[in-house]
Design a protein around this motif. Structure first.
Motif, PDB file in Angstrom:
ATOM      1  N   PRO A 155       0.834  -1.199   0.000  1.00 12.88           N
ATOM      2  CA  PRO A 155       0.000   0.000   0.000  1.00 12.88           C
ATOM      3  C   PRO A 155       0.879   1.264   0.000  1.00 12.88           C
ATOM      4  O   PRO A 155       1.944   1.299   0.609  1.00 12.88           O
ATOM      5  N   ASP A 156       0.394   2.320  -0.678  1.00 17.41           N
ATOM      6  CA  ASP A 156       1.095   3.595  -0.732  1.00 17.41           C
ATOM      7  C   ASP A 156       0.054   4.700  -0.581  1.00 17.41           C
ATOM      8  O   ASP A 156      -0.429   5.264  -1.562  1.00 17.41           O
ATOM      9  N   LEU A 157      -0.279   4.992   0.667  1.00 19.62           N
ATOM     10  CA  LEU A 157      -1.331   5.963   0.958  1.00 19.62           C
ATOM     11  C   LEU A 157      -0.962   7.353   0.465  1.00 19.62           C
ATOM     12  O   LEU A 157      -1.815   8.091  -0.050  1.00 19.62           O
ATOM     13  N   GLY A 158       0.310   7.728   0.569  1.00 19.31           N
ATOM     14  CA  GLY A 158       0.741   9.063   0.178  1.00 19.31           C
ATOM     15  C   GLY A 158       0.460   9.375  -1.279  1.00 19.31           C
ATOM     16  O   GLY A 158      -0.179  10.379  -1.608  1.00 19.31           O
ATOM     17  N   ASN A 159       0.933   8.513  -2.186  1.00 21.45           N
ATOM     18  CA  ASN A 159       0.711   8.752  -3.615  1.00 21.45           C
ATOM     19  C   ASN A 159      -0.759   8.613  -3.986  1.00 21.45           C
ATOM     20  O   ASN A 159      -1.238   9.305  -4.897  1.00 21.45           O
ATOM     21  N   ALA A 160      -1.489   7.718  -3.302  1.00 21.59           N
ATOM     22  CA  ALA A 160      -2.919   7.581  -3.582  1.00 21.59           C
ATOM     23  C   ALA A 160      -3.658   8.883  -3.281  1.00 21.59           C
ATOM     24  O   ALA A 160      -4.533   9.309  -4.046  1.00 21.59           O
ATOM     25  N   ILE A 161      -3.297   9.528  -2.175  1.00 21.76           N
ATOM     26  CA  ILE A 161      -3.924  10.808  -1.831  1.00 21.76           C
ATOM     27  C   ILE A 161      -3.571  11.871  -2.865  1.00 21.76           C
ATOM     28  O   ILE A 161      -4.410  12.695  -3.250  1.00 21.76           O
ATOM     29  N   ILE A 162      -2.316  11.858  -3.341  1.00 20.96           N
ATOM     30  CA  ILE A 162      -1.904  12.832  -4.357  1.00 20.96           C
ATOM     31  C   ILE A 162      -2.727  12.657  -5.623  1.00 20.96           C
ATOM     32  O   ILE A 162      -3.102  13.641  -6.277  1.00 20.96           O
ATOM     33  N   TYR A 163      -3.032  11.415  -6.003  1.00 20.09           N
ATOM     34  CA  TYR A 163      -3.885  11.175  -7.171  1.00 20.09           C
ATOM     35  C   TYR A 163      -5.227  11.892  -7.003  1.00 20.09           C
ATOM     36  O   TYR A 163      -5.729  12.538  -7.940  1.00 20.09           O
ATOM     37  N   LEU A 164      -5.828  11.757  -5.815  1.00 21.38           N
ATOM     38  CA  LEU A 164      -7.115  12.401  -5.564  1.00 21.38           C
ATOM     39  C   LEU A 164      -7.000  13.923  -5.644  1.00 21.38           C
ATOM     40  O   LEU A 164      -7.869  14.592  -6.213  1.00 21.38           O
ATOM     41  N   VAL A 165      -5.913  14.455  -5.083  1.00 20.70           N
ATOM     42  CA  VAL A 165      -5.715  15.912  -5.096  1.00 20.70           C
ATOM     43  C   VAL A 165      -5.559  16.417  -6.528  1.00 20.70           C
ATOM     44  O   VAL A 165      -6.095  17.471  -6.891  1.00 20.70           O
ATOM     45  N   ILE A 166      -4.824  15.678  -7.348  1.00 18.74           N
ATOM     46  CA  ILE A 166      -4.655  16.062  -8.756  1.00 18.74           C
ATOM     47  C   ILE A 166      -6.016  16.131  -9.454  1.00 18.74           C
ATOM     48  O   ILE A 166      -6.320  17.106 -10.160  1.00 18.74           O
ATOM     49  N   VAL A 167      -6.840  15.110  -9.244  1.00 20.01           N
ATOM     50  CA  VAL A 167      -8.169  15.084  -9.872  1.00 20.01           C
ATOM     51  C   VAL A 167      -9.004  16.272  -9.408  1.00 20.01           C
ATOM     52  O   VAL A 167      -9.610  16.984 -10.218  1.00 20.01           O
ATOM     53  N   LEU A 168      -9.028  16.513  -8.094  1.00 17.14           N
ATOM     54  CA  LEU A 168      -9.848  17.600  -7.555  1.00 17.14           C
ATOM     55  C   LEU A 168      -9.346  18.963  -8.026  1.00 17.14           C
ATOM     56  O   LEU A 168     -10.144  19.844  -8.377  1.00 17.14           O
ATOM     57  N   GLY A 169      -8.032  19.154  -8.045  1.00 12.50           N
ATOM     58  CA  GLY A 169      -7.475  20.430  -8.486  1.00 12.50           C
ATOM     59  C   GLY A 169      -7.794  20.729  -9.940  1.00 12.50           C
ATOM     60  O   GLY A 169      -8.142  21.866 -10.297  1.00 12.50           O
TER      61      GLY A 169
END
Length: 381
Positions: A155-169
């Motif tokens: 698991p890589d929670l950090g990069n997964a969260i960044i994916y979500l932030v990219i989509v939202l931004g």
């Protein structure tokens, strides 16, 4: 070729050179008393050298070719994420690294840029019109969900969260309907409340499940953030020691290579995830403020480039990259001062790491390419 080189944003290049100097100095300080990590500052300089060449080479490459090949890049990215799960090396509890000839690289880092390019292409089809739920939001959600899922199971929670932030931004700048924004915020808030409730209700069961799979450290990180009053000293030592070290730096810091908490080994990964602690402890508020000013100027220059693009897809790409940088800076510094949970997110352009640095430099190169290939905009002037 010469005309494209002339269109390089020299302001961004100068900022990157300052960040390179800061990175080299701080990594040297962070590793000087630990022979196991000796020489990492020189390797970082090597990564920077390759990164500058990569950024300049990307300037000569027309970004529109990359946009047209977004589906190929997406297929390659997803394939790498699948392969790394089965054949990758385990580092810090995450099976997300390929190790080739002694060098490691993380596919999840590369997929960040792939997501940005693909989402920019999908949103660009609307030509600035309001994004619709069925034709735009659902395809973007499906596009991002598979990489998100593959990274979560590493698991890589950090990069997964960044994916979500990219989509939202990118959705925010892509003219999304306010009703969709409100509905999305409601879902996110409800999801967070449900997650915290379930986490607290089944705390021990979750820990046992993760611990059996050698992922108990994820429970400790989340539990320390959600329930700091119940966390043990061992669970919260990284966050508490980081805050003590940064606070002890005061206005001007303890001095180069003089940080007691860093030298005593009380802060894990001072050359990587916790590198901001070294800056705060040894250079104080003044050093941290200079670093944040450099990040502000970098983001400012990139936003100016986005505003000047005639091609909306190019603007979306730049904003996606900006979203990625802003969140990484906020998350990395936030987890060191106790306002964000501990994750493996590094500080852009400063933390040691070949894959992340080269990805960041390639992203800058894509921004340079966008600036250098706005011929229609220039003619319009």
């Amino acid at each position: 070729m010469l005309n494209k080189i002339k269109k390089l944003d020299w302001g961004i290049l100068i900022i990157l050179m300052f960040l390179m100097v800061i990175s080299t100095i701080v990594i040297h300080s962070a590793t000087a008393n630990f022979p196991l990590y000796a020489g990492r500052e020189y390797r970082q300089l090597g990564f920077y050298g390759v990164g500058f060449l990569l950024a300049i080479a990307a300037t000569l490459f027309d970004y529109r070719i990359v946009l047209k090949s977004w589906y190929v890049l997406y297929g390659i990215g997803v394939t790498m994420l699948i392969l790394v799960y089965f054949f990758g090396a385990v580092i810090n509890g995450s099976r997300g690294w390929f190790v080739i000839a002694g060098q490691s690289f993380q596919p999840a880092e590369i997929v960040k840029l792939v997501l940005i390019i693909g989402i920019a292409y999908i949103m660009g089809r609307r030509q600035g019109e309001r994004l619709t739920f069925m034709q735009d939001l659902l395809p973007i959600a499906a596009f991002a969900f598979l990489p998100f899922l593959l990274v979560m199971i590493q698991p890589d929670l950090g990069n997964a969260i960044i994916y979500l932030v990219i989509v939202l931004g990118m959705l925010w700048i892509g003219n999304v309907k306010y009703t969709h924004v409100i509905a999305g915020l409601a879902v996110v808030i409800a999801g967070l409340v449900l997650f915290v409730s379930l986490f607290n209700s089944f705390n021990q069961e979750i820990f046992n499940y993760l611990d059996d799979r050698e992922m108990g450290h994820w429970h400790k990180r989340i539990n320390t953030f959600i329930n700091p009053e119940t966390a043990t000293a061992d669970d919260s030592h990284q966050s508490k020691n980081a805050q003590i070290a940064i606070g002890s730096g005061g206005l001007s810091g303890d001095g180069f290579m003089q940080g007691d908490m860093k030298n005593g080994g009380f802060v894990p990964y001072p050359y990587s995830d916790s590198i901001f602690v070294v800056i705060g402890e040894e250079f104080g508020f003044q050093g941290a403020a200079i670093l944040l000013l450099l990040y502000f100027l970098l983001i400012y220059r990139m936003i100016i480039i986005a505003f000047k693009c005639y091609d909306l897809r190019a603007s979306f790409i730049v904003i996606g990259i900006v979203s990625m940088y802003v969140f990484q800076v906020f998350q990395n510094i936030g987890m060191m001062i106790g306002i964000m949970p501990i994750t493996g997110i590094t500080l852009p352009f400063v933390s040691y790491g070949g894959t992340s640095l080269l990805l960041n430099m390639l992203s800058i190169g894509l921004v340079f390419s966008i600036k250098a290939h706005q011929e229609k905009y220039e003619l319009a002037d």
